[in-house]
Enzyme design. Structure first.
Site, PDB file in Angstrom:
ATOM      1  N   ASN A 190       4.708   6.766 -13.447  1.00 14.61           N
ATOM      2  CA  ASN A 190       5.422   8.029 -13.629  1.00 14.61           C
ATOM      3  C   ASN A 190       6.850   7.723 -14.042  1.00 14.61           C
ATOM      4  OD1 ASN A 190       3.272   9.763 -12.869  1.00 14.61           O
ATOM      5  ND2 ASN A 190       3.650   9.250 -10.721  1.00 14.61           N
ATOM      6  N   VAL A 244      10.240   8.069  -6.584  1.00 11.76           N
ATOM      7  CA  VAL A 244      11.006   6.885  -6.171  1.00 11.76           C
ATOM      8  C   VAL A 244      11.499   6.191  -7.435  1.00 11.76           C
ATOM      9  CG1 VAL A 244      10.957   4.682  -4.963  1.00 11.76           C
ATOM     10  CG2 VAL A 244       9.654   6.621  -4.057  1.00 11.76           C
ATOM     11  N   HIS A 285       7.524   1.304 -10.582  1.00 17.93           N
ATOM     12  CA  HIS A 285       6.310   0.907  -9.869  1.00 17.93           C
ATOM     13  C   HIS A 285       5.076   1.290 -10.649  1.00 17.93           C
ATOM     14  CE1 HIS A 285       7.636   4.878  -8.436  1.00 17.93           C
ATOM     15  NE2 HIS A 285       6.352   5.192  -8.339  1.00 17.93           N
ATOM     16  N   ARG A 311       0.837  -1.205   0.000  1.00 18.01           N
ATOM     17  CA  ARG A 311       0.000   0.000   0.000  1.00 18.01           C
ATOM     18  C   ARG A 311       0.874   1.257   0.000  1.00 18.01           C
ATOM     19  NH1 ARG A 311      -5.150  -1.483   0.182  1.00 18.01           N
ATOM     20  NH2 ARG A 311      -5.577  -3.495   1.174  1.00 18.01           N
ATOM     21  N   ASP A 312       0.435   2.243  -0.790  1.00 18.65           N
ATOM     22  CA  ASP A 312       1.124   3.540  -0.828  1.00 18.65           C
ATOM     23  C   ASP A 312       0.929   4.239   0.527  1.00 18.65           C
ATOM     24  OD1 ASP A 312       2.020   5.556  -3.428  1.00 18.65           O
ATOM     25  OD2 ASP A 312       1.596   6.478  -1.475  1.00 18.65           O
ATOM     26  N   ILE A 313       1.983   4.852   1.047  1.00 17.07           N
ATOM     27  CA  ILE A 313       1.869   5.532   2.356  1.00 17.07           C
ATOM     28  C   ILE A 313       1.064   6.824   2.264  1.00 17.07           C
ATOM     29  CG2 ILE A 313       3.709   4.812   3.941  1.00 17.07           C
ATOM     30  CD1 ILE A 313       5.441   7.028   2.726  1.00 17.07           C
TER      31      ILE A 313
HETATM   32  P1  AMP Z   1       6.101   8.329  -7.959  1.00 17.01           P
HETATM   33  O1  AMP Z   1       7.578   7.992  -7.893  1.00 17.01           O
HETATM   34  O2  AMP Z   1       5.842   9.787  -8.096  1.00 17.01           O
HETATM   35  O3  AMP Z   1       5.353   7.544  -9.001  1.00 17.01           O
HETATM   36  O4  AMP Z   1       5.412   7.930  -6.596  1.00 17.01           O
HETATM   37  C1  AMP Z   1       6.094   7.349  -5.528  1.00 17.01           C
HETATM   38  C2  AMP Z   1       5.021   6.882  -4.576  1.00 17.01           C
HETATM   39  O5  AMP Z   1       5.654   6.120  -3.563  1.00 17.01           O
HETATM   40  C3  AMP Z   1       4.242   8.007  -3.889  1.00 17.01           C
HETATM   41  O6  AMP Z   1       2.853   7.835  -4.150  1.00 17.01           O
HETATM   42  C4  AMP Z   1       4.596   7.828  -2.402  1.00 17.01           C
HETATM   43  O7  AMP Z   1       3.510   8.121  -1.560  1.00 17.01           O
HETATM   44  C5  AMP Z   1       4.988   6.360  -2.343  1.00 17.01           C
HETATM   45  N1  AMP Z   1       5.920   6.013  -1.305  1.00 17.01           N
HETATM   46  C6  AMP Z   1       7.103   6.618  -1.001  1.00 17.01           C
HETATM   47  N2  AMP Z   1       7.713   6.010   0.017  1.00 17.01           N
HETATM   48  C7  AMP Z   1       6.902   4.959   0.360  1.00 17.01           C
HETATM   49  C8  AMP Z   1       6.984   3.931   1.358  1.00 17.01           C
HETATM   50  N3  AMP Z   1       8.014   3.866   2.221  1.00 17.01           N
HETATM   51  N4  AMP Z   1       5.974   3.036   1.432  1.00 17.01           N
HETATM   52  C9  AMP Z   1       4.929   3.115   0.592  1.00 17.01           C
HETATM   53  N5  AMP Z   1       4.790   4.047  -0.374  1.00 17.01           N
HETATM   54  C10 AMP Z   1       5.772   4.957  -0.477  1.00 17.01           C
END
Ligand code: AMP
Ligand code: ZN
Length: 113
Positions: A86, A95, A99, A28-30
């Site tokens: 993205n 990140v 994903h 799950r996304d945080i």
């Molecule tokens: P993006 O790289 O913009 O596609 O999105 C990165 C996603 O990772 C974001 O929606 C964050 O909320 C999510 N995220 C970042 N760190 C964590 C974590 N430790 N656990 C879960 N989700 C995360």
């Protein structure tokens, strides 16, 4: 290399893992932008779509079939859902471990949830 998603996959960082197999992990996304917001990631560190190779095609296909299975398990498949990847700075990739966002459970707004 210190990658938060590699650490979650390895069980070294907290994550609410909802699915795992030999190729992929989902958690799950945080910061969820919808009632359901799950990230599906390859277990192997691939930074982004830009780093994919031709031999990764089955792996990328697998991420999508895992997303489809999770959408069913979460009960969002009938209402519909959004899958987002993205890629790079202009897309706001935060990140750099590939994903697939699976977002659903509500009518979508622009741009994400
Ligand atoms: P993006 O790289 O913009 O596609 O999105 C990165 C996603 O990772 C974001 O929606 C964050 O909320 C999510 N995220 C970042 N760190 C964590 C974590 N430790 N656990 C879960 N989700 C995360
Ligand atoms: Zn990684």
């Amino acid at each position: 290399m210190d990658c938060i998603f590699c650490r979650i996959i390895a069980g070294e960082a907290p994550g609410e893992i909802v699915y795992a197999d030999e190729l992929a992990t989902a958690f799950r996304d945080i910061h969820p932008v919808g009632p359901t917001h799950i990230l599906i990631v390859p277990n192997q560190h691939i930074a982004s779509v830009e780093d994919l190779q031709a031999e990764d095609e089955p792996l990328v296909g697998h991420l999508f079939t895992v997303a489809r299975q999770l959408a069913r398990e979460q009960g969002i498949h009938e209402g519909g859902y959004r899958l987002i990847v993205n890629t790079g700075r202009n897309a706001g990739q935060a990140v750099f471990h590939l994903h697939l966002h699976l977002i659903g459970g509500q009518r979508m707004r622009f741009p994400m949830g």
